[in-house]
Design an enzyme around this catalytic site. Structure first.
Site, PDB file in Angstrom:
ATOM      1  N   ARG A  58       0.796  -1.219   0.000  1.00 18.83           N
ATOM      2  CA  ARG A  58       0.000   0.000   0.000  1.00 18.83           C
ATOM      3  C   ARG A  58       0.835   1.278   0.000  1.00 18.83           C
ATOM      4  O   ARG A  58       0.612   2.183  -0.793  1.00 18.83           O
ATOM      5  CB  ARG A  58      -0.851   0.062   1.275  1.00 18.83           C
ATOM      6  CG  ARG A  58      -2.184  -0.537   1.176  1.00 18.83           C
ATOM      7  CD  ARG A  58      -2.578  -0.992   2.571  1.00 18.83           C
ATOM      8  NE  ARG A  58      -1.765  -2.158   2.875  1.00 18.83           N
ATOM      9  CZ  ARG A  58      -2.185  -3.380   2.671  1.00 18.83           C
ATOM     10  NH1 ARG A  58      -3.400  -3.598   2.264  1.00 18.83           N
ATOM     11  NH2 ARG A  58      -1.395  -4.409   2.898  1.00 18.83           N
ATOM     12  N   THR A  59       1.775   1.331   0.948  1.00 16.78           N
ATOM     13  CA  THR A  59       2.491   2.596   1.135  1.00 16.78           C
ATOM     14  C   THR A  59       3.314   2.938  -0.101  1.00 16.78           C
ATOM     15  O   THR A  59       3.272   4.055  -0.604  1.00 16.78           O
ATOM     16  CB  THR A  59       3.372   2.524   2.401  1.00 16.78           C
ATOM     17  OG1 THR A  59       2.557   2.111   3.495  1.00 16.78           O
ATOM     18  CG2 THR A  59       3.992   3.865   2.720  1.00 16.78           C
ATOM     19  N   LYS A  86      25.388  -5.606  -1.177  1.00 19.89           N
ATOM     20  CA  LYS A  86      26.842  -5.820  -1.275  1.00 19.89           C
ATOM     21  C   LYS A  86      27.569  -5.194  -0.094  1.00 19.89           C
ATOM     22  O   LYS A  86      28.786  -5.149  -0.073  1.00 19.89           O
ATOM     23  CB  LYS A  86      27.367  -5.225  -2.589  1.00 19.89           C
ATOM     24  CG  LYS A  86      26.758  -5.843  -3.828  1.00 19.89           C
ATOM     25  CD  LYS A  86      27.346  -5.222  -5.082  1.00 19.89           C
ATOM     26  CE  LYS A  86      26.615  -5.728  -6.318  1.00 19.89           C
ATOM     27  NZ  LYS A  86      26.949  -4.943  -7.506  1.00 19.89           N
ATOM     28  N   ARG A 108      11.493   3.995   3.587  1.00 23.90           N
ATOM     29  CA  ARG A 108      11.056   3.040   4.628  1.00 23.90           C
ATOM     30  C   ARG A 108      12.272   2.212   5.009  1.00 23.90           C
ATOM     31  O   ARG A 108      13.008   1.741   4.135  1.00 23.90           O
ATOM     32  CB  ARG A 108       9.950   2.136   4.106  1.00 23.90           C
ATOM     33  CG  ARG A 108       9.687   0.966   5.043  1.00 23.90           C
ATOM     34  CD  ARG A 108       8.446   0.203   4.681  1.00 23.90           C
ATOM     35  NE  ARG A 108       7.246   0.938   5.035  1.00 23.90           N
ATOM     36  CZ  ARG A 108       6.032   0.413   5.051  1.00 23.90           C
ATOM     37  NH1 ARG A 108       5.849  -0.849   4.734  1.00 23.90           N
ATOM     38  NH2 ARG A 108       4.982   1.149   5.371  1.00 23.90           N
ATOM     39  N   HIS A 136       5.329   6.352  11.548  1.00 21.67           N
ATOM     40  CA  HIS A 136       4.779   6.144  10.205  1.00 21.67           C
ATOM     41  C   HIS A 136       3.794   7.303   9.993  1.00 21.67           C
ATOM     42  O   HIS A 136       2.579   7.110  10.020  1.00 21.67           O
ATOM     43  CB  HIS A 136       4.083   4.784  10.158  1.00 21.67           C
ATOM     44  CG  HIS A 136       3.730   4.296   8.786  1.00 21.67           C
ATOM     45  ND1 HIS A 136       3.856   5.070   7.655  1.00 21.67           N
ATOM     46  CD2 HIS A 136       3.252   3.088   8.369  1.00 21.67           C
ATOM     47  CE1 HIS A 136       3.462   4.354   6.604  1.00 21.67           C
ATOM     48  NE2 HIS A 136       3.094   3.159   7.012  1.00 21.67           N
TER      49      HIS A 136
HETATM   50  C1  NCD Z   1       1.934  -0.882   8.381  1.00 20.98           C
HETATM   51  C2  NCD Z   1       3.430  -0.738   8.395  1.00 20.98           C
HETATM   52  O1  NCD Z   1       4.130  -1.193   7.488  1.00 20.98           O
HETATM   53  O2  NCD Z   1       3.893  -0.125   9.343  1.00 20.98           O
HETATM   54  N1  NCD Z   1       1.397  -1.103   7.120  1.00 20.98           N
HETATM   55  C3  NCD Z   1       1.202  -0.042   6.291  1.00 20.98           C
HETATM   56  O3  NCD Z   1       2.030   0.820   6.124  1.00 20.98           O
HETATM   57  N2  NCD Z   1       0.009   0.003   5.675  1.00 20.98           N
HETATM   58  C4  NCD Z   1       1.424  -1.818   9.379  1.00 20.98           C
HETATM   59  C5  NCD Z   1       1.871  -3.240   9.321  1.00 20.98           C
HETATM   60  O4  NCD Z   1       2.808  -3.606   8.629  1.00 20.98           O
HETATM   61  O5  NCD Z   1       1.264  -4.017  10.044  1.00 20.98           O
END
Ligand code: NCD
Length: 311
Positions: A58-59, A86, A108, A136
């Site tokens: 999703r993100t 590497k 991320r 987040h």
């Molecule tokens: C979350 C995450 O990656 O922090 N998911 C997301 O971004 N939609 C929550 C999760 O991984 O459970």
């Protein structure tokens, strides 16, 4: 609109009125995204690089779509295939990318604090797409927009965040955001998944779903973050579902019009029953995904205005 930030690293740095600024602008993007011509050129000429050192559906997809709809040149770095494998350090990777003159870097990373560190080494705007258990911010913002649209306001609501709080950056960012907007926050989960000292954040803690969900307006479920667990935090998934999985019976303790949220990905039958997740009268899980694109468009738009010095 004032948004005096170079980066979006966390909710911690934002003031309530800045949160409202992002959400108000995101509303305009919800309308754009529902129209025929899903395009604007506010990021035209700018380069956006997405660096995901951890899996994401999703993100990553919504940041990519958000950038493209705003006219940016978007590149997704496949970090699994990159020189990181590497042995290149995070900072070397960042400096290499920095030399390509990106304007927006979406990152991320599995380590808490890694995105803040990176932001200190580059010349562009950095957006935190999730760092370890830390923050987040765009998830909390999209959750806030979803709540505001469903409930007509974002203050004085009673909101339960349930499950694996200890490993969740989603919970941490949401606790900060919803607290800043003056809501009542209840955390529900087994003591093994509750961070110690969490009461200092002004939340109420429960280990029983029926008690914790009593009369709440919003029920936010969390995924059991098995990849961040190195020991036996729960007896079994079956037992966990029995005690903490959201089903119709447990949900009946919330207000009759309470909404159900989940950031995804869901473990159906572990933290949430499929019937609840798919109940279009209660679940706003699909709306959360829709709001995710709009909120990311708004965040990148505001940061880009600062890059151009027009904010
Ligand atoms: C979350 C995450 O990656 O922090 N998911 C997301 O971004 N939609 C929550 C999760 O991984 O459970």
């Amino acid at each position: 609109m004032t948004f005096p930030h170079r980066h979006l690293l966390g909710i911690e740095q934002l003031r309530p009125e800045e949160i409202t600024t992002i959400l108000d602008l995101a509303e305009e993007y919800v309308a754009l995204n529902r129209g025929d011509k899903k395009h604007s050129d506010v990021l035209s000429g700018l380069t956006q690089i997405n660096m995901f050192f951890e899996n994401s559906t999703r993100t990553q997809a919504s940041f990519e779509l958000a950038g493209k709809r705003l006219g940016a040149d978007v590149m997704n770095m496949a970090m699994q295939a990159s020189s990181v494998k590497k042995g290149e350090t995070l900072i070397d990777t960042a400096l290499t990318l920095n030399a390509m003159h990106p304007d927006l870097l979406v990152v991320r990373h599995p380590h808490s604090g890694a995105v803040d560190l990176l932001a200190q080494k580059v010349n562009c705007a950095v957006l935190n797409a999730g760092d370890g258990r830390h923050e987040h911010p765009t998830q909390a913002l999209l959750d806030a927009l979803t709540i505001r649209r469903a409930k007509g306001r974002l203050h004085r609501l009673s909101i339960a965040i349930c499950g694996d709080i200890a490993h969740s950056r989603v919970a941490r960012s949401n606790i900060m955001l919803l607290g800043k907007m003056e809501n009542r926050i209840r955390l529900i989960g087994p003591p093994t998944l509750m961070p110690s000292g969490i009461e200092e954040f002004g939340v109420e803690v429960f280990d029983n779903m029926d008690e914790g969900l009593k009369d709440v307006d919003v029920v936010m479920m969390l995924r059991l973050q098995k990849e961040r667990m190195d020991g036996g935090f729960i007896p079994s998934e079956r037992e966990y579902y029995h005690r903490y999985g959201l089903d119709a019976e447990k949900l009946s303790h919330a207000k009759p019009n309470a909404i159900v949220m989940h950031p995804g990905p869901m473990n159906r039958g572990v933290e949430i029953d499929s019937d609840i997740a798919d109940d279009i009268n209660r679940s706003v899980i699909q709306e959360q995904v829709e709001m995710g694109v709009a909120v990311r468009m708004a965040a990148m738009d505001l940061l880009a205005r600062n890059l151009k010095g027009t904010a």
